[in-house]
Design a protein around this motif. Sequence first.
Motif, PDB file in Angstrom:
ATOM      1  N   ALA A 287       5.248   3.156   2.377  1.00 48.93           N
ATOM      2  CA  ALA A 287       5.465   2.792   3.780  1.00 48.93           C
ATOM      3  C   ALA A 287       4.677   1.528   4.130  1.00 48.93           C
ATOM      4  O   ALA A 287       5.189   0.635   4.824  1.00 48.93           O
ATOM      5  N   ASP A 288       3.447   1.434   3.634  1.00 44.88           N
ATOM      6  CA  ASP A 288       2.637   0.236   3.890  1.00 44.88           C
ATOM      7  C   ASP A 288       3.267  -0.989   3.245  1.00 44.88           C
ATOM      8  O   ASP A 288       3.272  -2.084   3.821  1.00 44.88           O
ATOM      9  N   LEU A 289       3.803  -0.810   2.042  1.00 47.69           N
ATOM     10  CA  LEU A 289       4.424  -1.923   1.333  1.00 47.69           C
ATOM     11  C   LEU A 289       5.667  -2.413   2.069  1.00 47.69           C
ATOM     12  O   LEU A 289       5.879  -3.624   2.232  1.00 47.69           O
ATOM     13  N   LEU A 290       6.498  -1.483   2.520  1.00 51.26           N
ATOM     14  CA  LEU A 290       7.742  -1.862   3.191  1.00 51.26           C
ATOM     15  C   LEU A 290       7.482  -2.587   4.507  1.00 51.26           C
ATOM     16  O   LEU A 290       8.324  -3.382   4.959  1.00 51.26           O
ATOM     17  N   LYS A 291       6.338  -2.347   5.129  1.00 51.33           N
ATOM     18  CA  LYS A 291       6.017  -2.998   6.402  1.00 51.33           C
ATOM     19  C   LYS A 291       5.458  -4.402   6.207  1.00 51.33           C
ATOM     20  O   LYS A 291       5.391  -5.186   7.159  1.00 51.33           O
ATOM     21  N   LEU A 292       5.052  -4.724   4.978  1.00 51.70           N
ATOM     22  CA  LEU A 292       4.435  -6.025   4.732  1.00 51.70           C
ATOM     23  C   LEU A 292       5.464  -7.151   4.836  1.00 51.70           C
ATOM     24  O   LEU A 292       6.579  -7.033   4.302  1.00 51.70           O
ATOM     25  N   PRO A 293       5.103  -8.243   5.465  1.00 52.72           N
ATOM     26  CA  PRO A 293       5.974  -9.419   5.425  1.00 52.72           C
ATOM     27  C   PRO A 293       5.832 -10.120   4.076  1.00 52.72           C
ATOM     28  O   PRO A 293       4.823  -9.974   3.390  1.00 52.72           O
ATOM     29  N   SER A 294       6.839 -10.864   3.688  1.00 56.64           N
ATOM     30  CA  SER A 294       6.707 -11.665   2.478  1.00 56.64           C
ATOM     31  C   SER A 294       5.842 -12.879   2.791  1.00 56.64           C
ATOM     32  O   SER A 294       5.648 -13.255   3.943  1.00 56.64           O
ATOM     33  N   GLY A 295       5.285 -13.484   1.751  1.00 59.58           N
ATOM     34  CA  GLY A 295       4.428 -14.637   1.949  1.00 59.58           C
ATOM     35  C   GLY A 295       2.954 -14.298   1.831  1.00 59.58           C
ATOM     36  O   GLY A 295       2.577 -13.204   1.385  1.00 59.58           O
ATOM     37  N   LYS A 296       2.097 -15.222   2.261  1.00 54.90           N
ATOM     38  CA  LYS A 296       0.655 -15.091   2.087  1.00 54.90           C
ATOM     39  C   LYS A 296      -0.103 -14.902   3.394  1.00 54.90           C
ATOM     40  O   LYS A 296      -1.323 -14.684   3.367  1.00 54.90           O
ATOM     41  N   ASP A 297       0.570 -14.969   4.531  1.00 50.18           N
ATOM     42  CA  ASP A 297      -0.128 -14.884   5.807  1.00 50.18           C
ATOM     43  C   ASP A 297      -0.894 -13.580   5.935  1.00 50.18           C
ATOM     44  O   ASP A 297      -0.375 -12.503   5.584  1.00 50.18           O
ATOM     45  N   ASP A 298      -2.133 -13.689   6.446  1.00 50.64           N
ATOM     46  CA  ASP A 298      -2.988 -12.517   6.657  1.00 50.64           C
ATOM     47  C   ASP A 298      -3.201 -11.713   5.388  1.00 50.64           C
ATOM     48  O   ASP A 298      -3.366 -10.487   5.422  1.00 50.64           O
ATOM     49  N   GLY A 299      -3.181 -12.400   4.258  1.00 49.99           N
ATOM     50  CA  GLY A 299      -3.434 -11.724   2.988  1.00 49.99           C
ATOM     51  C   GLY A 299      -2.330 -10.783   2.547  1.00 49.99           C
ATOM     52  O   GLY A 299      -2.572  -9.860   1.756  1.00 49.99           O
ATOM     53  N   ALA A 300      -1.093 -11.029   3.021  1.00 50.31           N
ATOM     54  CA  ALA A 300       0.015 -10.129   2.686  1.00 50.31           C
ATOM     55  C   ALA A 300       0.270 -10.080   1.183  1.00 50.31           C
ATOM     56  O   ALA A 300       0.619  -9.027   0.630  1.00 50.31           O
ATOM     57  N   ASP A 301       0.091 -11.220   0.497  1.00 53.88           N
ATOM     58  CA  ASP A 301       0.335 -11.228  -0.949  1.00 53.88           C
ATOM     59  C   ASP A 301      -0.672 -10.359  -1.693  1.00 53.88           C
ATOM     60  O   ASP A 301      -0.306  -9.600  -2.603  1.00 53.88           O
ATOM     61  N   ALA A 302      -1.948 -10.424  -1.295  1.00 46.72           N
ATOM     62  CA  ALA A 302      -2.970  -9.595  -1.942  1.00 46.72           C
ATOM     63  C   ALA A 302      -2.721  -8.113  -1.668  1.00 46.72           C
ATOM     64  O   ALA A 302      -2.898  -7.261  -2.547  1.00 46.72           O
ATOM     65  N   LYS A 303      -2.306  -7.791  -0.441  1.00 49.24           N
ATOM     66  CA  LYS A 303      -2.008  -6.394  -0.107  1.00 49.24           C
ATOM     67  C   LYS A 303      -0.811  -5.903  -0.918  1.00 49.24           C
ATOM     68  O   LYS A 303      -0.799  -4.758  -1.391  1.00 49.24           O
ATOM     69  N   TYR A 304       0.189  -6.744  -1.063  1.00 49.36           N
ATOM     70  CA  TYR A 304       1.369  -6.385  -1.855  1.00 49.36           C
ATOM     71  C   TYR A 304       0.984  -6.094  -3.302  1.00 49.36           C
ATOM     72  O   TYR A 304       1.420  -5.099  -3.896  1.00 49.36           O
ATOM     73  N   GLU A 305       0.150  -6.956  -3.864  1.00 47.33           N
ATOM     74  CA  GLU A 305      -0.282  -6.768  -5.250  1.00 47.33           C
ATOM     75  C   GLU A 305      -1.071  -5.474  -5.413  1.00 47.33           C
ATOM     76  O   GLU A 305      -0.884  -4.744  -6.392  1.00 47.33           O
ATOM     77  N   ARG A 306      -1.957  -5.197  -4.476  1.00 47.03           N
ATOM     78  CA  ARG A 306      -2.758  -3.974  -4.558  1.00 47.03           C
ATOM     79  C   ARG A 306      -1.871  -2.733  -4.476  1.00 47.03           C
ATOM     80  O   ARG A 306      -2.026  -1.792  -5.270  1.00 47.03           O
ATOM     81  N   LEU A 307      -0.939  -2.719  -3.537  1.00 47.38           N
ATOM     82  CA  LEU A 307      -0.058  -1.551  -3.375  1.00 47.38           C
ATOM     83  C   LEU A 307       0.849  -1.378  -4.590  1.00 47.38           C
ATOM     84  O   LEU A 307       1.072  -0.252  -5.061  1.00 47.38           O
ATOM     85  N   CYS A 308       1.372  -2.478  -5.117  1.00 53.10           N
ATOM     86  CA  CYS A 308       2.229  -2.394  -6.302  1.00 53.10           C
ATOM     87  C   CYS A 308       1.454  -1.856  -7.503  1.00 53.10           C
ATOM     88  O   CYS A 308       1.965  -1.039  -8.276  1.00 53.10           O
ATOM     89  N   THR A 309       0.219  -2.328  -7.659  1.00 54.85           N
ATOM     90  CA  THR A 309      -0.601  -1.857  -8.774  1.00 54.85           C
ATOM     91  C   THR A 309      -0.811  -0.355  -8.695  1.00 54.85           C
ATOM     92  O   THR A 309      -0.635   0.373  -9.687  1.00 54.85           O
ATOM     93  N   GLU A 310      -1.185   0.141  -7.524  1.00 58.86           N
ATOM     94  CA  GLU A 310      -1.458   1.570  -7.361  1.00 58.86           C
ATOM     95  C   GLU A 310      -0.191   2.399  -7.554  1.00 58.86           C
ATOM     96  O   GLU A 310      -0.230   3.474  -8.172  1.00 58.86           O
ATOM     97  N   LEU A 311       0.926   1.904  -7.050  1.00 59.12           N
ATOM     98  CA  LEU A 311       2.180   2.656  -7.164  1.00 59.12           C
ATOM     99  C   LEU A 311       2.720   2.644  -8.591  1.00 59.12           C
ATOM    100  O   LEU A 311       3.074   3.690  -9.143  1.00 59.12           O
ATOM    101  N   MET A 312       2.796   1.467  -9.208  1.00 62.36           N
ATOM    102  CA  MET A 312       3.406   1.373 -10.533  1.00 62.36           C
ATOM    103  C   MET A 312       2.619   2.151 -11.579  1.00 62.36           C
ATOM    104  O   MET A 312       3.190   2.798 -12.453  1.00 62.36           O
TER     105      MET A 312
END
Length: 457
Positions: A287-312
């Motif tokens: 749910a947190d991943l789906l709410k993230l915008p694409s891009g780097k604003d507000d650290g969205a890319d780092a959050k995406y990477e962290r969530l993907c790592t934990e999920l995968m």
Amino acid sequence: MLIRPRLTDHFGVHKSQAELDFVIQFLDEDLPLYVDPFLLWKSPSQQDQALHTSITNSFNHLNYLSKKGKKDTAIDTLVELSECSEVGLGLSKSRRGVRIGKHQASEVLRLFETIPEYSQFGFTHFEVIQLYVNGISKDRISDISCNYLKSFLIDYTFEQCEIHAIPTQLVTLESVYSYRSNAFERSVKVRLPVNPHNGEPIIFTPKRWLRFTPWINFEDYFKTSCPRDDIFNPNEPVDRVKILQYNRDNYGAVERYVDLKHRSAADCTNDPLFSQIPVLSAKRKLADLLKLPSGKDDGADAKYERLCTELMATLFYPHLDFAQAQSRTESGRHVRDLIFYNNRSVDFLDEIFADYGNRQLVFEMKNVAKIDSDHLNQLNRYLQGGIGNFGVFLTRHSLPSAMYKNTVDLWSSQRKCMIAVTDADIQLMVDVYDSKQRTPIEVLKKKYVEFRRSCPS
């Protein structure tokens, strides 16, 4: 070019860590796990209990040597016991640790002299030396235990090599402790697997003996049992050395702590190398991943990477053992990858190994609105590095039609395969993980099959 290469990858043992009785070692660095003698003490196995007794009796023999005027021998013995590089456990980045010094060994042995109970009755759990002597921690406890049990571990290793067809060689070990003679046997010739990087022998340890932190340890003692008001004045800063001195003067404080650990022994279990997150946690992270915008604003890319790592890491377990998340730079761009070991445990993964040579799988994480040609070139260059010709993008949306055609053309010309796992695919993986009817790795297989159908025959 393998990332954190493992023994099983080199010797072609196509089984995950979950399927093996021994812990899979890295070839170029230590594994951050430790043999905990308390696990042997509480084990229902009579063999493990007997091995714990042998550790305890052997350690207490050092007191006998000291009393017989052979303190130098006792010190030299403890120094030699304090490092066991063959088991590959600890924090070393080179699989080579450093032994304790004679002064520190002498401090340990002095416990037999200064604490009457140990002098008379010996230790029941020698790992309590962590609570008395500075600089003695979990790696020392583990290495001392392994050296005392080395003869057993050699036999265990050879047995596991026979079971899994791992080749062994005749090697010469500098020393092996003999429980019968309470002394080291020198230049012992045995058959063991060897590290292909440096030719050094490798000794296996059973998973059931391993923890990230021993059940009895200083940090837990300080948190749960240390009588701080008796040690420190009000507002006085905590001083570890002062606690150790207090323990040496107050044997009862340590014994009360050990008694507490005995009473809670049912909670002491071995630590797995990897634990999947619960379904509820996976859903929340999705749910947190789906709410993230694409891009780097507000650290969205780092959050995406962290969530993907934990999920995968959870979703692909146990078919893919997680190796690590790593960073690299391509043409000035920061690239974040997930690396998995290919255990070839299902037909799809075996096909990936056979057709593309992947002993590991790389997932490149891209929190972008769309994958472009630069992204394809980045992954393509990485695949050229020897990791194999199969790679995956973790990204938000399906590849644009032009980029998809480029991946098909790349497969046709070079037999390289790049597929994209999107938000929708990750959502399907989480749904499958929740249902328990199928496995999330099948979603990756589905994406691959769809891609191959688009390729010319």
